[in-house]
Design an enzyme around this catalytic site. Structure first.
Site, PDB file in Angstrom:
ATOM      1  N   SER A  13      -4.297 -10.817   3.514  1.00  0.00           N
ATOM      2  CA  SER A  13      -3.525  -9.561   4.231  1.00  0.00           C
ATOM      3  C   SER A  13      -4.976  -8.850   5.706  1.00  0.00           C
ATOM      4  O   SER A  13      -5.607  -8.444   5.312  1.00  0.00           O
ATOM      5  CB  SER A  13      -3.506  -8.265   2.896  1.00  0.00           C
ATOM      6  OG  SER A  13      -3.094  -7.783   4.100  1.00  0.00           O
ATOM      7  N   HIS A  38      -0.326 -11.860   6.273  1.00  0.00           N
ATOM      8  CA  HIS A  38       0.532 -11.220   4.902  1.00  0.00           C
ATOM      9  C   HIS A  38       0.261 -10.005   6.161  1.00  0.00           C
ATOM     10  O   HIS A  38      -0.839  -9.569   5.974  1.00  0.00           O
ATOM     11  CB  HIS A  38      -0.116 -10.868   4.036  1.00  0.00           C
ATOM     12  CG  HIS A  38       0.713  -9.790   2.995  1.00  0.00           C
ATOM     13  ND1 HIS A  38       2.269  -9.922   2.854  1.00  0.00           N
ATOM     14  CD2 HIS A  38       0.309  -8.511   2.546  1.00  0.00           C
ATOM     15  CE1 HIS A  38       2.054  -8.936   1.820  1.00  0.00           C
ATOM     16  NE2 HIS A  38       1.523  -7.979   2.016  1.00  0.00           N
ATOM     17  N   ASP A  40       0.840  -5.996   6.267  1.00  0.00           N
ATOM     18  CA  ASP A  40       1.548  -4.333   5.823  1.00  0.00           C
ATOM     19  C   ASP A  40       1.620  -3.542   6.842  1.00  0.00           C
ATOM     20  O   ASP A  40       1.275  -3.179   7.458  1.00  0.00           O
ATOM     21  CB  ASP A  40       0.735  -4.168   5.303  1.00  0.00           C
ATOM     22  CG  ASP A  40      -0.017  -5.467   3.884  1.00  0.00           C
ATOM     23  OD1 ASP A  40       1.096  -5.339   2.897  1.00  0.00           O
ATOM     24  OD2 ASP A  40      -1.246  -5.700   3.520  1.00  0.00           O
ATOM     25  N   MET A  42       2.991   0.114   7.307  1.00  0.00           N
ATOM     26  CA  MET A  42       4.155   1.096   6.675  1.00  0.00           C
ATOM     27  C   MET A  42       4.498   2.434   7.598  1.00  0.00           C
ATOM     28  O   MET A  42       3.878   2.424   8.648  1.00  0.00           O
ATOM     29  CB  MET A  42       1.848   2.111   5.971  1.00  0.00           C
ATOM     30  CG  MET A  42       1.834   0.481   4.493  1.00  0.00           C
ATOM     31  SD  MET A  42       0.192   1.182   3.972  1.00  0.00           S
ATOM     32  CE  MET A  42      -0.310  -0.824   3.437  1.00  0.00           C
ATOM     33  N   HIS A  71       5.243  -7.631   5.147  1.00  0.00           N
ATOM     34  CA  HIS A  71       5.293  -6.625   3.589  1.00  0.00           C
ATOM     35  C   HIS A  71       5.826  -5.207   4.760  1.00  0.00           C
ATOM     36  O   HIS A  71       5.290  -4.578   5.103  1.00  0.00           O
ATOM     37  CB  HIS A  71       4.502  -6.156   3.080  1.00  0.00           C
ATOM     38  CG  HIS A  71       4.310  -6.108   1.454  1.00  0.00           C
ATOM     39  ND1 HIS A  71       3.519  -5.321   0.949  1.00  0.00           N
ATOM     40  CD2 HIS A  71       5.738  -4.561   1.220  1.00  0.00           C
ATOM     41  CE1 HIS A  71       3.998  -4.827  -0.205  1.00  0.00           C
ATOM     42  NE2 HIS A  71       4.738  -4.311   0.237  1.00  0.00           N
ATOM     43  N   MET A  73       7.090  -1.262   3.910  1.00  0.00           N
ATOM     44  CA  MET A  73       6.738   0.072   3.196  1.00  0.00           C
ATOM     45  C   MET A  73       7.000   0.782   3.675  1.00  0.00           C
ATOM     46  O   MET A  73       6.901   1.835   4.735  1.00  0.00           O
ATOM     47  CB  MET A  73       5.145  -0.326   2.431  1.00  0.00           C
ATOM     48  CG  MET A  73       5.262  -1.410   1.884  1.00  0.00           C
ATOM     49  SD  MET A  73       2.769  -1.409   1.243  1.00  0.00           S
ATOM     50  CE  MET A  73       2.660  -2.955   2.734  1.00  0.00           C
ATOM     51  N   MET A 142       4.438  -6.009  -7.519  1.00  0.00           N
ATOM     52  CA  MET A 142       2.966  -5.461  -6.523  1.00  0.00           C
ATOM     53  C   MET A 142       2.214  -4.369  -8.119  1.00  0.00           C
ATOM     54  O   MET A 142       3.191  -4.488  -8.658  1.00  0.00           O
ATOM     55  CB  MET A 142       3.799  -4.003  -6.044  1.00  0.00           C
ATOM     56  CG  MET A 142       4.474  -4.719  -4.704  1.00  0.00           C
ATOM     57  SD  MET A 142       3.885  -3.667  -3.557  1.00  0.00           S
ATOM     58  CE  MET A 142       2.003  -3.607  -2.765  1.00  0.00           C
ATOM     59  N   ASP A 180       0.589  -9.511  -5.130  1.00  0.00           N
ATOM     60  CA  ASP A 180       0.561  -8.410  -3.980  1.00  0.00           C
ATOM     61  C   ASP A 180      -0.664  -7.275  -4.490  1.00  0.00           C
ATOM     62  O   ASP A 180       0.074  -6.449  -4.804  1.00  0.00           O
ATOM     63  CB  ASP A 180       1.267  -7.927  -2.480  1.00  0.00           C
ATOM     64  CG  ASP A 180       0.603  -7.136  -1.137  1.00  0.00           C
ATOM     65  OD1 ASP A 180      -0.489  -7.134  -1.755  1.00  0.00           O
ATOM     66  OD2 ASP A 180       1.386  -6.561  -0.966  1.00  0.00           O
TER      67      ASP A 180
HETATM   68  C1  DX5 Z   1      -0.623  -2.671  -0.169  1.00  0.00           C
HETATM   69  C2  DX5 Z   1      -0.061  -3.356   0.539  1.00  0.00           C
HETATM   70  C3  DX5 Z   1      -1.593  -4.886   0.341  1.00  0.00           C
HETATM   71  C4  DX5 Z   1      -2.938  -5.058   0.673  1.00  0.00           C
HETATM   72  C5  DX5 Z   1      -3.901  -6.162  -0.020  1.00  0.00           C
HETATM   73  O1  DX5 Z   1       0.335  -1.905  -0.132  1.00  0.00           O
HETATM   74  O2  DX5 Z   1       0.905  -4.196  -0.048  1.00  0.00           O
HETATM   75  O3  DX5 Z   1      -0.568  -6.002   0.613  1.00  0.00           O
HETATM   76  O4  DX5 Z   1      -3.018  -4.912   1.345  1.00  0.00           O
HETATM   77  O5  DX5 Z   1      -4.567  -5.206  -0.108  1.00  0.00           O
HETATM   78  P1  DX5 Z   1      -5.835  -6.185  -1.461  1.00  0.00           P
HETATM   79  O6  DX5 Z   1      -5.735  -6.997  -2.004  1.00  0.00           O
HETATM   80  O7  DX5 Z   1      -7.251  -5.500  -0.935  1.00  0.00           O
HETATM   81  O8  DX5 Z   1      -5.296  -4.899  -2.682  1.00  0.00           O
HETATM   82 ZN    ZN Z   2       1.189  -6.396   1.148  1.00  0.00          ZN
END
Ligand code: DX5
Ligand code: ZN
Length: 231
Positions: A13, A38, A40, A42, A71, A73, A142, A180
């Protein structure tokens, strides 16, 4: 278990990488055997953090040929899906809890030519995904509360992985089961033994030490868990 040979993939990620030196993070992760990346996304509404948008996804796209697992969010995945597919996302995973029409959004993403995933937060029961399973390429479980990397793995995710494994096997579905959040060597083994096939790792890959060595350790932890699942 074990009737269908499975590909086990590891996706670092980039949220945990140095944003000022992403090209280096990508190159090191590839050297360590990353199968995908990956990303993320947000929006500061669906989760209490803001990360990045399509411009960064397209910058990453120019640096790697590995699949990009995006991903989302965010509150309106239906509205932004096209921008993330245009930016080079191969799979878009949005949240069941986002408040959009889930079946319709699955169709929208697929209509854009991307693979489709649906993610669930730790407090959402796996059963809510069941009616959708035959239409998904990715079930994202998650194991931390979405919003930040570096949190601890929540073991409540494990029974969901087992339920997903059983349900997908019953359907004969080749969909990925993504875990995840909080993946370390210990939790990677547990998750693989429970049926996960796609392992997102942020802090354990980019949080310190050699990215290549970290990835090799995660790989061997995943293999150990998968071996346990076959016994
Ligand atoms: C959290 C993200 C994850 C995160 C994973 O909201 O969706 O993908 O970046 O990071 P680690 O492996 O450090 O939990
Ligand atoms: Zn994620």
């Amino acid at each position: 278990m074990g009737a269908v040979p499975r590909t086990l993939r590891i996706a670092p990620s980039l949220l945990s990488a140095d944003f000022a030196d992403l090209a280096d993070a990508i190159a090191r992760a590839e050297a360590g055997g990353a199968d995908a990346f990956h990303l993320d996304v947000m929006d500061g509404h669906f989760v209490p953090n803001i990360s990045f948008g399509p411009a960064l996804v397209s910058a990453v796209r120019r640096r790697t040929r590995r699949p990009l697992d995006v991903h989302l969010m965010i509150e309106r995945p239906d509205r932004y899906a096209k921008a993330f597919v245009d930016a080079g996302g191969d799979t878009l995973a949005f949240h069941l809890e986002a408040g959009v029409d889930v079946a319709e959004t699955v169709r929208t993403v697929r209509g854009l030519g991307a693979r489709v995933g649906v993610a669930i937060r730790p407090e959402t029961p796996f059963e809510r995904l069941v009616p959708l399973l035959d239409r998904l390429d990715e079930i994202m479980v998650m194991s931390v509360h979405p919003g930040f990397s570096g949190q601890e793995f929540l073991p409540e995710a494990l029974p969901k992985l087992r339920a997903a494994r059983t349900a997908l096997d019953a359907l004969g579905s080749p969909a990925d089961i993504v875990i995840d959040g909080g993946i370390t060597t210990a939790s990677a083994t547990e998750a693989a033994a429970a049926g996960a096939t796609f392992f997102v790792c942020g802090n354990s890959v980019f949080g310190g030490g050699s990215v290549e060595a970290n990835l090799r350790e995660i790989r061997s932890a995943v293999d150990q868990g998968a071996h346990r699942a076959l016994r």
